[in-house]
Design a protein around this motif. Sequence first.
Motif, short mmCIF file in Angstrom:
data_model
loop_
_atom_site.label_atom_id
_atom_site.label_comp_id
_atom_site.label_asym_id
_atom_site.label_seq_id
_atom_site.Cartn_x
_atom_site.Cartn_y
_atom_site.Cartn_z
N ASP A 178 0.83 -1.20 0.00
CA ASP A 178 0.00 0.00 0.00
C ASP A 178 0.86 1.26 0.00
O ASP A 178 2.03 1.22 0.37
N ARG B 152 1.72 -7.86 7.90
CA ARG B 152 0.45 -7.14 8.05
C ARG B 152 0.64 -5.86 8.83
O ARG B 152 1.64 -5.66 9.51
N THR C 132 -4.72 -12.40 -0.43
CA THR C 132 -5.33 -11.09 -0.19
C THR C 132 -4.59 -10.39 0.94
O THR C 132 -4.24 -11.01 1.94
N ARG D 223 -4.79 -6.61 3.30
CA ARG D 223 -5.63 -5.46 3.63
C ARG D 223 -4.81 -4.39 4.32
O ARG D 223 -3.93 -4.70 5.11
N ASP E 272 -5.69 -0.99 6.56
CA ASP E 272 -6.74 -0.23 7.23
C ASP E 272 -6.19 1.10 7.71
O ASP E 272 -5.08 1.17 8.22
N TYR F 39 -8.31 -0.52 2.23
CA TYR F 39 -8.25 -1.07 0.89
C TYR F 39 -7.91 -2.56 0.97
O TYR F 39 -7.22 -3.00 1.88
N THR F 40 -8.38 -3.29 0.00
CA THR F 40 -8.05 -4.70 -0.15
C THR F 40 -7.23 -4.86 -1.41
O THR F 40 -7.55 -4.26 -2.45
N TYR F 41 -6.18 -5.64 -1.32
CA TYR F 41 -5.27 -5.86 -2.44
C TYR F 41 -5.17 -7.34 -2.75
O TYR F 41 -5.21 -8.17 -1.87
N ARG F 42 -5.02 -7.66 -4.02
CA ARG F 42 -4.75 -9.02 -4.46
C ARG F 42 -3.27 -9.06 -4.82
O ARG F 42 -2.82 -8.31 -5.69
N THR G 39 -8.24 -4.11 -5.16
CA THR G 39 -9.54 -4.68 -5.54
C THR G 39 -10.71 -3.95 -4.92
O THR G 39 -11.84 -4.37 -5.09
N TRP H 80 -13.13 0.68 1.32
CA TRP H 80 -14.35 0.86 2.09
C TRP H 80 -14.17 2.05 3.02
O TRP H 80 -13.07 2.46 3.34
#
Length: 127
Positions: free
Chosen positions: A29, A52, A95, A97, A99, A105-108, A122, A125
């Motif tokens: 990110d 993470r 996947t 994430r 926050d 955001y969510t990433y592949r 992807t 929110w």
Amino acid sequence: MIKGTYPNLLQREVNRQLTGITATTTTVDAAAHVKVGVAMAAGVVQRVVLLRQDSTTVTSDFVTGRAVIATTRSATGKVVKTAKVKQTAPIFSFTARADFDIHGYTYRVKVAPTGAVTILGTGGWIA
């Protein structure tokens, strides 16, 4: 933040009990909350590590170019969970994430057999 030195958790897990590897890291990110590390040896992926945002790591160990086990560790390195992985496609994907205060955001993330990392956003929110 407290002044001092902090361990590089991604490097710790990428290098854990491996020798003779070449390791690369990629930021997932834009704010650098989530990172991926790939360990290669003899042109074959040996390990993929997801760092993470909460400082936990998910380490996917490979055998003959396929992921076989995923180990989740806390920031201190303690094993939290292990799970068998059955990688069917040649490209390893998962996947990630990131926050933020009230959005995220969510990433592949895809790791090719050559070790190349591809990241695709992807969706996001807002709470």
